[in-house]
Enzyme design. Structure first.
Site, PDB file in Angstrom:
ATOM      1  CG  ASP A   1       4.462   2.395  -4.497  1.00  0.00           C
ATOM      2  OD1 ASP A   1       3.872   3.506  -4.783  1.00  0.00           O
ATOM      3  OD2 ASP A   1       3.508   1.328  -4.376  1.00  0.00           O
TER       4      ASP A   1
HETATM    5  C1  GLC Z   1       7.071  -1.711  -1.446  1.00  0.00           C
HETATM    6  C2  GLC Z   1       6.586  -2.833  -2.762  1.00  0.00           C
HETATM    7  C3  GLC Z   1       5.744  -2.191  -3.550  1.00  0.00           C
HETATM    8  C4  GLC Z   1       4.471  -1.725  -2.866  1.00  0.00           C
HETATM    9  C5  GLC Z   1       4.963  -0.777  -1.880  1.00  0.00           C
HETATM   10  C6  GLC Z   1       3.818  -0.107  -1.168  1.00  0.00           C
HETATM   11  O1  GLC Z   1       7.552  -0.649  -1.803  1.00  0.00           O
HETATM   12  O2  GLC Z   1       7.866  -3.098  -3.322  1.00  0.00           O
HETATM   13  O3  GLC Z   1       5.428  -2.937  -4.774  1.00  0.00           O
HETATM   14  O4  GLC Z   1       3.850  -0.878  -4.147  1.00  0.00           O
HETATM   15  O5  GLC Z   1       5.878  -1.644  -0.924  1.00  0.00           O
HETATM   16  O6  GLC Z   1       3.080  -0.786  -0.279  1.00  0.00           O
HETATM   17  C1  GLC Z   2       2.329  -2.390  -5.940  1.00  0.00           C
HETATM   18  C2  GLC Z   2       1.396  -1.029  -5.646  1.00  0.00           C
HETATM   19  C3  GLC Z   2       1.058  -0.355  -6.799  1.00  0.00           C
HETATM   20  C4  GLC Z   2       2.691   0.189  -7.558  1.00  0.00           C
HETATM   21  C5  GLC Z   2       3.220  -0.970  -7.696  1.00  0.00           C
HETATM   22  C6  GLC Z   2       4.664  -0.564  -8.293  1.00  0.00           C
HETATM   23  O1  GLC Z   2       1.816  -3.523  -6.832  1.00  0.00           O
HETATM   24  O2  GLC Z   2       0.272  -1.600  -5.122  1.00  0.00           O
HETATM   25  O3  GLC Z   2       0.532   0.992  -6.434  1.00  0.00           O
HETATM   26  O4  GLC Z   2       2.509   0.917  -8.726  1.00  0.00           O
HETATM   27  O5  GLC Z   2       3.352  -2.078  -6.720  1.00  0.00           O
HETATM   28  O6  GLC Z   2       5.543  -0.286  -7.267  1.00  0.00           O
END
Ligand code: GLC
Ligand code: GLC
Length: 794
Positions: free
Chosen positions: A484
């Protein structure tokens, strides 16, 4: 080394022996749609269906002290006031124990010859928590004591509950009748639901107004009514409604008294809301109270809950020579898979329950951990998720559990998302053989009249990738891929923008993802096999697209010693030896080696060697290295984290299993095992360092660049649960469900190669004894209903 508790495998419990754990160590309760979070000091909250919109108990996130709010029982014994779970009074107890089990927690505290034993669980078939409080005089003199209950109501929407005080402080309403306190805020208008807190015997006093009970200048640790041994019999009008019952109790030496509290939730039809003007219809609540009026009823409900979990945990069991492995496989990993299935990423002590609902990619991945446990529910989940897809294959990144409607609250346009629907559906069909699900009619964006078959949804998902290829023939990344935080089209210099929802520039973008490329090849092969099974002529085109992608990866995605991570907006390499920071990333090593891209030319072995050499540290494999040391606008959130945390070189446990599986597929058993042990909590010795629950995987463990490498965060709700389950059950222990049977293909160090597995597979029960010498090899067991004993020597 200092410990705070230990595993008790026979009862499937973790026993916490000190209340002052390094962080609240929590458990979950609930199996259907009423759920609770409960810490080892009875903190936490509950909700029905949706942690944001139907919150029942108020909770203060990141409070001071930590974990403020819960279902608290106070005991006043002479001058001393204490709680069985130590908090909130923190009066020193003579003994304390908290047993977190499958769907229940039992907290016992003793002080001055009084034992308070509190059992908490959410019974099957009812929307409530049951609290059985048993008080025993273990001393030699008679006792006169008081017991107080306490719960604070949330005004339903957990988000506005914390913001909208100009309204909230005037809306609170309660009723008290018989043995029950009712919370009916907003029931007068559009809500058809209320909550209640009742007990199975008449009480001696009560309070429903927080200020009366606690006192304006006191905290939970010193409620003024408890300190003075009284109740205000207060009726809340606005401000903050609570529920507290008081009992004055005499206990002879050796005598016990038992109280059954029910904290429940009721929905009424709109035409049956009231029995008189302003007086709520209490029928359903009283029925629930009746269901738990007597100890035998509680015993029976608790036994039914145990039977539910025994049934689930009996479907896949392992007997090996490694106790840490057995307890992870047999108990805690499967339990956590169920929890992540229920909650996705919504409610934990790191997720407020307000920010996120059910993620499209997250919930699809979670399926891999539970298809063997609750296939019927997996089926429904797949259909719910697919219904949030758009006609072009893209999808909402998340949907709210209450409405099942997708929303863009945390962004959209993540180009890996559609492929996960193939991943989840294939996992489900391999486990169940239910090809019929492919014919189910599912709408787009939940719009009636747009229904197509689930199979068509899968085809569109696949096509979404081939419709969105970049200049190297690799998948365009969109808002981001699985990571993300790799936001290559975002370009934000405004701190008030969310990296997930901002896309300042994407027209003409050359940002491509090798992670999606690997995912596409791996899932594309599975998809082609599925299509061949059902005689769908589309299979050939799928295979062709997969072959083209492999060629593109080998040509444009190989960096010499490992797979590149991505190309940025301008077409520059990310995750290359040419980069100064972020030279190598884990995601593409994991996915491209799971997809076996270039395996014959030695690419997979080289990539795995590089991962071991550069990404591996004492506590696991970091996500990237070297960590980014400053904010890079072209890359987005990844570079916003201090090095060693989260997506910037943290050990993001979720993706470690990708390398573990890649290692196993390459036959590298020692490497696979070592990576597995590093992230698996049961193998972790230093509870103070790890900080979070020793029985739950975390999303992230601080990496080598962090201030405190090895410190865990974001426990419980993480794709790590399903992925480590897949890694250990399929790749390491070698039990691989196929469309028409089980393939047995272990990859475990030979010294642990003797083990037994009981595996329920559709209508078959296999008892498999494996003797594995360390050589590559496999045995296929065609599916046949009934019991079978098998001996496998490899
Ligand atoms: C932040 C976190 C990530 C998560 C995203 C969406 O970017 O670092 O782990 O998936 O938020 O909520
Ligand atoms: C968080 C989010 C997931 C994402 C991950 C890596 O665990 O829930 O959707 O893939 O972060 O950013």
């Amino acid at each position: 080394m200092e410990t705070f508790g230990h595993f008790e495998d026979a009862s499937r419990e973790y026993v916490i022996t000190r209340p002052d754990t390094p962080w609240p160590w929590i458990n979950y309760m609930g199996t259907e749609d009423f759920f609770s979070l409960i810490s080892n000091t009875a903190g936490g909250y509950c909700f029905c269906r949706d942690a944001k919109f139907r919150r029942i108990l108020r909770y203060r996130y990141n409070g001071v002290p930590m974990d403020a709010g819960g279902r608290y029982y106070y005991i006043k014994d002479g001058d001393s006031v204490w709680n069985p779970g130590w908090k909130p009074c923190k009066t020193t107890l003579d003994s304390y124990e908290c047993r977190h089990g499958m769907g229940y927690s039992r907290i016992k505290g003793c002080k001055d010859g009084l034992e308070a034993d509190a059992l908490f669980f959410v019974p099957i078939g009812h929307r409530c928590e049951v609290h059985r409080i048993r008080l025993t005089n273990t001393g030699s003199a008679p006792k006169r004591i008081q017991l107080y209950s306490f719960a604070e109501w949330c005004l339903w929407n957990a988000s506005t509950d914390m913001e909208n005080f100009q309204r909230n402080l005037s809306t609170g309403e309660v009723e008290v009748e018989g043995k029950v306190i009712y919370h009916k805020t907003e029931y007068r208008e559009r809500r058809n639901h209320y909550a209640f807190f009742g007990v199975n015997r008449p009480f001696d006093g009560f309070d429903t107004d927080r200020e009366t009970f606690i006192g304006m200048y006191n905290g939970f640790e010193a409620p003024q009514q408890v300190l003075s041994g009284k109740s205000g019999n207060s009726l809340a009008h606005g401000w903050s409604p609570i529920a507290s019952h008081r009992f004055d109790i005499g206990l002879e030496p050796g005598a016990s008294e038992e109280f059954i509290f029910v904290l429940g939730y009721v929905e009424n039809p709109s035409d049956k809301k009231f029995v008189a003007p302003g007086v709520i219809n209490k029928e359903a609540a009283l029925r629930m109270m009746d269901a738990f009026a007597a100890p035998e009823q509680v015993d029976a409900a608790f036994a039914a809950l145990k039977a539910f979990w025994d049934g689930l945990m009996g479907r896949f069991t392992l007997q090996s020579d490694v106790p840490e492995l057995d307890r992870t496989v047999n108990i805690w990993n499967q339990y956590q898979c169920m929890i992540t299935f229920f909650f996705s990423r919504s409610a934990s002590y790191f997720e407020s329950g307000i920010g996120r609902g059910m993620g499209f990619r997250d919930s699809n991945q979670d399926l891999a951990g539970i298809v063997h446990l609750i296939p019927e529910r997996a089926r429904q989940r797949i259909l719910d998720i697919a219904a949030t897809q758009f006609p072009d294959g893209g999808c909402y990144h998340q949907y709210q559990p209450l409405t099942k409607r997708g929303n863009n609250d945390i962004g959209g346009g993540f180009n890996d998302d559609p492929l996960w629907l193939i991943f989840g559906t294939v996992a489900y069909i391999r486990e169940t053989g239910d090809f019929g699900i492919l014919d189910e009619r599912v709408p787009f964006d939940n719009k009636p009249g747009t229904e197509v078959s689930l199979l068509d949804h899968l085809k569109i998902s696949f096509k979404h990738v081939t419709d969105n290829l970049g200049p190297h023939g690799l998948p365009l990344i969109g808002r981001a891929d699985w990571n993300d935080c790799l936001n290559l089209n975002c370009f934000s210099d405004n701190p008030d923008e969310s990296f997930q929802t901002t896309e300042n520039k994407s027209e003409g973008s050359k940002a491509e993802s090798l992670m999606i490329a690997g995912l596409f090849v791996a899932e594309g092969r599975d998809f082609a096999e599925l299509l061949e099974r059902i005689g769908d002529s589309g299979a050939a085109l799928v295979r062709e697209a997969v072959a083209n992608m492999e060629t593109a990866v080998k040509k444009h995605g190989w960096d010499g010693e490992w797979f590149l991570r991505a190309y940025d907006y301008y077409g520059n390499k990310i995750g290359s030896r040419e980069c100064e920071e972020g030279k190598i990333f884990i995601e593409s090593q994991g996915w491209c080696t799971m997809a076996r891209i270039g395996a014959d030319e030695g690419l997979c072995d080289k990539a795995l060697d590089s991962a071991c050499k550069l990404l591996e540290c004492e506590h696991g494999l970091v996500l990237n290295t070297p960590a980014y040391t400053s904010y890079i606008k072209d890359y987005g959130e990844i570079s916003s984290y201090p090095g060693g945390y989260k997506e910037n070189a943290g050990i993001f446990c979720h993706n470690n299993p990708w390398v573990i599986i890649g290692e196993a597929m390459a036959g590298r058993a020692d490497d696979a095992w070592r990576h597995y042990c590093k992230i698996t909590p049961a193998f972790c010795k230093d509870q103070n360092l790890r900080k979070v629950e020793p029985y739950a995987f975390c999303q992230m463990v601080a990496g080598k660049d962090a201030a405190k490498p090895g410190e865990g965060k974001n426990s419980w709700l993480t794709g790590t649960a399903a992925w480590t389950w897949k890694a250990v059950s399929e790749a390491i222990l070698g039990i691989k469900p196929q469309f028409d049977g089980l393939l047995i293909e272990p990859c475990i160090p030979a010294r642990y190669g003797n083990y037994k597995i009981h595996r329920r597979f559709r209508e078959a029960e296999y008892d498999i004894t494996i003797r594995y010498s360390g050589k590559a090899g496999s045995v296929f067991i065609p599916y046949k209903p009934g019991k079978q004993e098998l001996e496998i020597n490899l």
